[in-house]
Design a protein around this motif. Structure first.
Motif, PDB file in Angstrom:
ATOM      1  N   PHE A  27      -0.137 -18.161 -45.170  1.00 25.57           N
ATOM      2  CA  PHE A  27      -0.981 -17.680 -43.922  1.00 25.57           C
ATOM      3  C   PHE A  27      -0.141 -16.879 -43.241  1.00 25.57           C
ATOM      4  O   PHE A  27       0.965 -17.305 -42.599  1.00 25.57           O
ATOM      5  CB  PHE A  27      -1.645 -18.811 -43.117  1.00 25.57           C
ATOM      6  CG  PHE A  27      -2.209 -18.427 -41.917  1.00 25.57           C
ATOM      7  CD1 PHE A  27      -3.311 -17.427 -41.909  1.00 25.57           C
ATOM      8  CD2 PHE A  27      -1.768 -19.067 -40.722  1.00 25.57           C
ATOM      9  CE1 PHE A  27      -3.792 -17.065 -40.694  1.00 25.57           C
ATOM     10  CE2 PHE A  27      -2.392 -18.712 -39.482  1.00 25.57           C
ATOM     11  CZ  PHE A  27      -3.252 -17.579 -39.491  1.00 25.57           C
ATOM     12  N   ASN A  28      -0.460 -15.772 -43.017  1.00 26.34           N
ATOM     13  CA  ASN A  28       0.497 -14.659 -42.356  1.00 26.34           C
ATOM     14  C   ASN A  28       0.253 -14.794 -40.848  1.00 26.34           C
ATOM     15  O   ASN A  28       0.933 -14.128 -40.285  1.00 26.34           O
ATOM     16  CB  ASN A  28       0.181 -13.171 -42.973  1.00 26.34           C
ATOM     17  CG  ASN A  28      -1.398 -12.873 -42.433  1.00 26.34           C
ATOM     18  OD1 ASN A  28      -1.991 -13.227 -41.804  1.00 26.34           O
ATOM     19  ND2 ASN A  28      -1.754 -11.786 -43.400  1.00 26.34           N
ATOM     20  N   GLY A  29      -0.752 -15.457 -40.298  1.00 32.38           N
ATOM     21  CA  GLY A  29      -0.857 -15.643 -38.884  1.00 32.38           C
ATOM     22  C   GLY A  29      -1.458 -14.523 -38.133  1.00 32.38           C
ATOM     23  O   GLY A  29      -1.909 -14.629 -36.938  1.00 32.38           O
ATOM     24  N   LYS A  30      -2.159 -13.617 -38.996  1.00 34.10           N
ATOM     25  CA  LYS A  30      -2.853 -12.614 -38.291  1.00 34.10           C
ATOM     26  C   LYS A  30      -4.345 -12.282 -39.005  1.00 34.10           C
ATOM     27  O   LYS A  30      -5.107 -12.177 -38.321  1.00 34.10           O
ATOM     28  CB  LYS A  30      -2.085 -11.135 -39.004  1.00 34.10           C
ATOM     29  CG  LYS A  30      -0.748 -11.108 -38.257  1.00 34.10           C
ATOM     30  CD  LYS A  30      -0.065  -9.638 -38.759  1.00 34.10           C
ATOM     31  CE  LYS A  30       1.370  -9.741 -38.346  1.00 34.10           C
ATOM     32  NZ  LYS A  30       2.084  -8.499 -38.734  1.00 34.10           N
ATOM     33  N   ASP A  31      -4.569 -12.551 -40.359  1.00 32.47           N
ATOM     34  CA  ASP A  31      -5.807 -12.512 -40.843  1.00 32.47           C
ATOM     35  C   ASP A  31      -5.927 -13.411 -41.910  1.00 32.47           C
ATOM     36  O   ASP A  31      -4.772 -14.216 -42.303  1.00 32.47           O
ATOM     37  CB  ASP A  31      -6.136 -11.058 -41.092  1.00 32.47           C
ATOM     38  CG  ASP A  31      -5.038 -10.310 -42.061  1.00 32.47           C
ATOM     39  OD1 ASP A  31      -4.451 -11.111 -42.975  1.00 32.47           O
ATOM     40  OD2 ASP A  31      -4.711  -9.154 -42.108  1.00 32.47           O
ATOM     41  N   LEU A  32      -6.862 -13.307 -42.824  1.00 32.49           N
ATOM     42  CA  LEU A  32      -7.070 -14.214 -43.829  1.00 32.49           C
ATOM     43  C   LEU A  32      -6.791 -13.609 -45.313  1.00 32.49           C
ATOM     44  O   LEU A  32      -7.279 -14.020 -46.403  1.00 32.49           O
ATOM     45  CB  LEU A  32      -8.604 -14.593 -43.828  1.00 32.49           C
ATOM     46  CG  LEU A  32      -9.020 -15.389 -42.723  1.00 32.49           C
ATOM     47  CD1 LEU A  32     -10.684 -15.807 -42.655  1.00 32.49           C
ATOM     48  CD2 LEU A  32      -8.253 -16.781 -42.256  1.00 32.49           C
ATOM     49  N   VAL A  51      -2.937 -18.820 -35.314  1.00 38.48           N
ATOM     50  CA  VAL A  51      -3.263 -20.211 -35.594  1.00 38.48           C
ATOM     51  C   VAL A  51      -4.707 -19.743 -36.486  1.00 38.48           C
ATOM     52  O   VAL A  51      -5.493 -19.191 -35.940  1.00 38.48           O
ATOM     53  CB  VAL A  51      -3.393 -21.001 -34.501  1.00 38.48           C
ATOM     54  CG1 VAL A  51      -4.313 -22.500 -35.123  1.00 38.48           C
ATOM     55  CG2 VAL A  51      -2.355 -21.452 -33.844  1.00 38.48           C
ATOM     56  N   LEU A  52      -4.688 -20.454 -37.815  1.00 41.17           N
ATOM     57  CA  LEU A  52      -5.880 -20.692 -38.394  1.00 41.17           C
ATOM     58  C   LEU A  52      -6.775 -21.685 -37.975  1.00 41.17           C
ATOM     59  O   LEU A  52      -6.560 -22.927 -37.707  1.00 41.17           O
ATOM     60  CB  LEU A  52      -5.614 -20.864 -39.894  1.00 41.17           C
ATOM     61  CG  LEU A  52      -6.642 -20.925 -41.080  1.00 41.17           C
ATOM     62  CD1 LEU A  52      -7.257 -19.764 -41.011  1.00 41.17           C
ATOM     63  CD2 LEU A  52      -6.201 -21.200 -42.068  1.00 41.17           C
TER      64      LEU A  52
END
Length: 213
Positions: A27-32, A51-52
């Motif tokens: 998870f890049n912390g920006k998008d999916l 955060v996801l």
């Protein structure tokens, strides 16, 4: 842009996905990016301040686009009263991941919500291989405190460590009850997607990374 500049940009992008100890960020912390939503509810999953989030008005199954076989998965999660989610492993994209794959339970199992009636089965507590193998209890941090999960799947062994405590360490071949095996064909799978299995309660995730074995 010259070759050196392009190379530095590429190296920076690769480093952003790297993590210590041979782990790679999922998870890049920006998008999916790298994830796909299956059977989503409401808004599905969203990203908030790195955060996801599975929000109350969302959820469903959010899977990695890539499949994994043997791995060590590390992540942090937190929930609030009655929170309910799970980590799907070796799962196909279609069907109920808890049965056609496996689900490692995430639940606010001390909530009064789950003490009503007959209460929870031993195989429903956090860290359990859902509905198959029970986990040791007492390691969940509640009310928005971050929990650290490590899930190791290697061959027929699945080991779950929660906040430094081993809560499950099982050999999948020890599931011998024919009714259980029929209900959970996913126990026989050798690879599949990793995912979050939301149930309409707010649960948050961060620092999601994996090392393939």
């Amino acid at each position: 842009m010259n070759r050196r500049e392009a190379g530095l940009i590429l190296l920076g992008a690769m480093s952003a996905q790297a993590a210590p100890g041979g782990f790679k960020k999922l998870f890049n912390g920006k998008d999916l990016t790298g994830w796909t939503l299956v059977k989503g509810h409401g808004v599905g999953y969203v990203v908030e301040k790195g955060v996801l989030v599975c929000p109350e008005n969302g959820g469903g199954n959010l899977f990695t686009e890539k499949e994994y076989s043997d791995f060590v998965l590390q992540l942090e999660w937190r929930l609030w009263d009655g929170g309910n989610n799970g980590v799907g492993i070796r799962a196909p994209l279609e069907g109920d991941a808890a049965y056609v794959g496996m689900e490692i339970q995430i639940l606010d199992d001390e909530s009064e919500k789950y003490k009503k009636g007959a209460g929870l089965k031993p195989t429903q507590y956090t860290g359990s291989v859902y509905d198959v193998f029970p986990a040791k209890r007492g390691s969940v941090l509640r009310d928005g405190v971050w929990n650290k999960y490590q899930i190791e799947a290697k061959g027929r062994r699945v080991k779950v460590t929660l906040n430094g405590n081993v809560v499950s360490d099982v050999n999948l071949d020890d599931a011998k009850d024919e009714a259980v095996l029929k209900k959970h064909p996913g126990l026989a799978r050798k690879s599949g997607h990793i995912g979050f299995l939301g149930h309409g309660t707010r649960v948050e995730f961060r620092n999601i990374r994996i090392k393939e074995l």
